[in-house]
Design a protein around this motif. Structure first.
Motif, short mmCIF file in Angstrom:
data_model
loop_
_atom_site.label_atom_id
_atom_site.label_comp_id
_atom_site.label_asym_id
_atom_site.label_seq_id
_atom_site.Cartn_x
_atom_site.Cartn_y
_atom_site.Cartn_z
N GLY A 10 0.85 -1.20 0.00
CA GLY A 10 0.00 0.00 0.00
C GLY A 10 0.88 1.25 0.00
O GLY A 10 2.09 1.15 -0.22
N ALA A 12 2.19 3.02 2.33
CA ALA A 12 3.35 2.99 3.24
C ALA A 12 4.44 2.05 2.70
O ALA A 12 5.61 2.42 2.63
CB ALA A 12 2.90 2.55 4.63
N ILE A 30 7.23 -7.53 -0.45
CA ILE A 30 6.32 -8.67 -0.62
C ILE A 30 4.91 -8.20 -0.30
O ILE A 30 4.67 -7.63 0.77
CB ILE A 30 6.67 -9.84 0.33
CG1 ILE A 30 8.16 -10.20 0.23
CG2 ILE A 30 5.81 -11.07 0.01
CD1 ILE A 30 8.59 -11.33 1.17
N ALA A 31 4.01 -8.41 -1.24
CA ALA A 31 2.62 -7.99 -1.01
C ALA A 31 1.68 -8.99 -1.64
O ALA A 31 1.99 -9.57 -2.69
CB ALA A 31 2.38 -6.61 -1.61
N MET A 38 -7.28 2.71 -4.81
CA MET A 38 -8.63 3.19 -5.13
C MET A 38 -8.58 4.66 -5.50
O MET A 38 -7.64 5.36 -5.19
CB MET A 38 -9.56 3.06 -3.94
CG MET A 38 -9.30 1.87 -3.13
SD MET A 38 -8.96 2.31 -1.47
CE MET A 38 -8.74 0.70 -0.80
N ASP A 76 2.82 -12.36 -3.05
CA ASP A 76 2.38 -13.56 -2.30
C ASP A 76 1.95 -13.10 -0.91
O ASP A 76 2.22 -11.96 -0.52
CB ASP A 76 3.55 -14.55 -2.18
CG ASP A 76 3.07 -15.96 -1.87
OD1 ASP A 76 1.85 -16.14 -1.63
OD2 ASP A 76 3.91 -16.88 -1.86
N ALA A 106 4.13 -3.17 6.80
CA ALA A 106 3.19 -2.15 6.28
C ALA A 106 1.97 -2.87 5.71
O ALA A 106 1.59 -2.67 4.56
CB ALA A 106 3.89 -1.30 5.22
N LEU A 238 1.05 -11.20 12.06
CA LEU A 238 2.38 -11.78 11.81
C LEU A 238 3.36 -11.49 12.95
O LEU A 238 4.32 -12.25 13.14
CB LEU A 238 2.97 -11.21 10.51
CG LEU A 238 2.26 -11.63 9.21
CD1 LEU A 238 2.75 -10.79 8.05
CD2 LEU A 238 2.47 -13.11 8.94
N ASP A 269 -1.48 1.99 8.15
CA ASP A 269 -2.68 1.68 8.93
C ASP A 269 -2.48 0.58 9.97
O ASP A 269 -3.31 0.41 10.85
CB ASP A 269 -3.81 1.22 7.98
CG ASP A 269 -4.55 2.39 7.35
OD1 ASP A 269 -4.24 3.55 7.70
OD2 ASP A 269 -5.44 2.13 6.52
C1 LIG Z 1 -12.67 2.10 0.95
C2 LIG Z 1 -11.58 3.02 1.45
C3 LIG Z 1 -11.59 4.36 1.09
C4 LIG Z 1 -10.57 5.22 1.54
N1 LIG Z 1 -10.60 6.53 1.20
C5 LIG Z 1 -9.54 7.32 1.50
C6 LIG Z 1 -9.46 8.65 1.04
O1 LIG Z 1 -10.39 9.14 0.40
N2 LIG Z 1 -8.36 9.38 1.34
C7 LIG Z 1 -7.32 8.85 2.06
O2 LIG Z 1 -6.31 9.52 2.28
N3 LIG Z 1 -7.37 7.59 2.54
C8 LIG Z 1 -8.45 6.83 2.27
N4 LIG Z 1 -8.51 5.55 2.74
C9 LIG Z 1 -7.45 5.09 3.65
C10 LIG Z 1 -6.21 4.66 2.88
O3 LIG Z 1 -6.56 3.82 1.79
C11 LIG Z 1 -5.32 3.92 3.85
O4 LIG Z 1 -5.02 4.77 4.95
C12 LIG Z 1 -4.02 3.50 3.19
O5 LIG Z 1 -4.25 2.71 2.02
C13 LIG Z 1 -3.20 2.71 4.18
O6 LIG Z 1 -2.00 2.42 3.59
P1 LIG Z 1 -1.11 1.20 4.08
O7 LIG Z 1 0.09 1.19 3.20
O8 LIG Z 1 -0.92 1.28 5.53
O9 LIG Z 1 -1.98 -0.12 3.86
P2 LIG Z 1 -2.89 -0.65 2.67
O10 LIG Z 1 -3.10 0.35 1.59
O11 LIG Z 1 -4.08 -1.24 3.33
O12 LIG Z 1 -2.02 -1.82 2.06
C14 LIG Z 1 -1.71 -2.97 2.80
C15 LIG Z 1 -0.86 -3.87 1.92
O13 LIG Z 1 -0.41 -4.97 2.68
C16 LIG Z 1 -0.64 -6.17 1.96
N5 LIG Z 1 -0.73 -7.25 2.94
C17 LIG Z 1 -1.49 -7.32 4.07
N6 LIG Z 1 -1.25 -8.48 4.72
C18 LIG Z 1 -0.29 -9.12 4.00
C19 LIG Z 1 0.37 -10.38 4.16
N7 LIG Z 1 0.15 -11.20 5.19
N8 LIG Z 1 1.28 -10.73 3.19
C20 LIG Z 1 1.52 -9.92 2.15
N9 LIG Z 1 0.93 -8.73 1.95
C21 LIG Z 1 0.02 -8.35 2.88
C22 LIG Z 1 -1.91 -5.89 1.16
O14 LIG Z 1 -2.04 -6.79 0.07
C23 LIG Z 1 -1.60 -4.45 0.70
O15 LIG Z 1 -0.72 -4.47 -0.38
C24 LIG Z 1 -9.53 4.70 2.34
C25 LIG Z 1 -9.52 3.34 2.70
C26 LIG Z 1 -10.55 2.51 2.27
C27 LIG Z 1 -10.53 1.05 2.68
#
Ligand SMILES: Cc1cc2nc3c(=O)[nH]c(=O)nc-3n(C[C@H](O)[C@H](O)[C@H](O)COP(=O)(O)OP(=O)(O)OC[C@H]3O[C@@H](n4cnc5c(N)ncnc54)[C@H](O)[C@@H]3O)c2cc1C
Length: 299
Positions: A10, A12, A30-31, A38, A76, A106, A238, A269
């Motif tokens: 994602g 991060a 790894i993702a 979105m 994966d 992340a 994990l 997140d």
């Molecule tokens: C429906 C929706 C609408 C949103 N709207 C907004 C908005 O309008 N504006 C805004 O700023 N934010 C918005 N957000 C919030 C924003 O999307 C998140 O804050 C952001 O994506 C978090 O980033 P992240 O990198 O922490 O995690 P994420 O984007 O959730 O990515 C997590 C990653 O980890 C991977 N992963 C998880 N577990 C494993 C595992 N065991 N092995 C391998 N890979 C794994 C997933 O496949 C993914 O690639 C929204 C969120 C949602 C759900």
């Protein structure tokens, strides 16, 4: 042996991996799949073309960089992460095993959705999951926030400064926080506890919510905006058990994104830091630089 493994694709994770690669660290991301892709645009009936800066274009640039560097990414699901003597072992669902001297977790959080008719259709047309991103577009309008926890309360308080009226629709009693008592006293906040949302109403744009009230009766609440702020579950399984997490499972990090285990950093997140793409781009960058400093010190 990699210098750094980033788990999660994602905002991060992508940013962290791109920054680490730019520092010439032997990096693997790894993702399960690329996350955070979105569209966060919001279109409202009387406000066509309002631009909201979410960081998506910056994120796209980092993502394209990683797509070009095929050797640095692996799609994966990670099933196990374990500390070893001076490194970490990462195993995936397909049975691959990788080792690294440092880790960035992340993995995000499970999204919170209403799962009711109208929700999917009206996302970005009055329905939002991010008050930080979209609250400012609802000046003088009536809006609803769905949720009862810290995030819902924060969204309702923020919207109350901009919107005409905020309906705070809590499926369960409000979690007791200092903000909860303030919300109960706010004149333009209508709080209903024990309510169930049944449908998001509107043909082109959000026009209201159909809800079941605590007494069992159904009611339509006319609003132009709906903010879904239900509880989310951080994907921290994990590392739970060997890295400190809070009661909800958020990985606890310091200001440098360092966790309680030396060499393991976390961003996005999965931590308690505000859930916003822009913020998590910064957190990912910070985690990568902190991991780099850690590796420099290890020699
Ligand atoms: C429906 C929706 C609408 C949103 N709207 C907004 C908005 O309008 N504006 C805004 O700023 N934010 C918005 N957000 C919030 C924003 O999307 C998140 O804050 C952001 O994506 C978090 O980033 P992240 O990198 O922490 O995690 P994420 O984007 O959730 O990515 C997590 C990653 O980890 C991977 N992963 C998880 N577990 C494993 C595992 N065991 N092995 C391998 N890979 C794994 C997933 O496949 C993914 O690639 C929204 C969120 C949602 C759900």
């Amino acid at each position: 042996m990699y210098d750094l493994i980033v788990i999660g694709g994602g905002p991060a994770g992508i940013t962290a991996a791109a920054i680490a690669i730019n520092q010439r660290l032997e990096t693997l991301i790894i993702a399960e799949r690329w996350g955070g892709q979105m569209t966060y645009e919001m279109q409202l009936e009387d406000m066509a073309g309002q631009e909201v800066i979410t960081g998506e274009s910056l994120l796209d640039a980092f993502r394209r960089q990683l797509e070009y560097l095929e050797f640095a990414r692996h799609f994966d699901r990670v099933t196990k992460v374990a500390p070893e003597e001076s490194s970490f072992l990462v195993e995936t669902a397909d049975g691959d095993r990788f080792q690294a001297r440092a880790l960035i977790i992340a993995t995000g959080a499970k999204p919170q959705r209403l799962n009711v008719p109208g929700e999917e259709r009206l996302v970005g047309r009055g329905l939002s999951y991010s008050a930080v991103t979209h609250a400012g577009l609802f000046l003088g309008k009536d809006v609803a926030v769905v949720g009862n926890g810290r995030r819902a309360q924060w969204a309702a308080a923020s919207l109350a400064r901009k919107a005409h009226r905020v309906y705070l629709l809590a499926p369960e009693p409000l979690v007791a926080t200092p903000l909860a008592s303030k919300l109960r006293r706010m004149e333009n906040v209508t709080l209903v506890e024990g309510v169930t949302v049944q449908e998001v109403l509107g043909s082109q744009y959000v026009e209201g919510l159909r809800v079941r009230m605590p007494d069992g009766g159904e009611q339509e609440i006319p609003v132009k905006g709906v903010f879904v702020k239900l509880a989310r579950v951080p994907n921290s399984q994990l590392v739970r058990g060997w890295i400190d997490c809070d009661e909800q499972g958020h990985i606890i990090v310091d200001v440098y994104c360092a966790t309680s285990w030396p060499g393991v950093f976390a961003a996005g997140d999965v931590t308690l830091v505000s859930e916003q793409v822009l913020v998590h781009i910064g957190e990912g960058a910070k985690a990568a630089l902190s991991a780099y400093h850690y590796l420099l010190m290890q020699g």
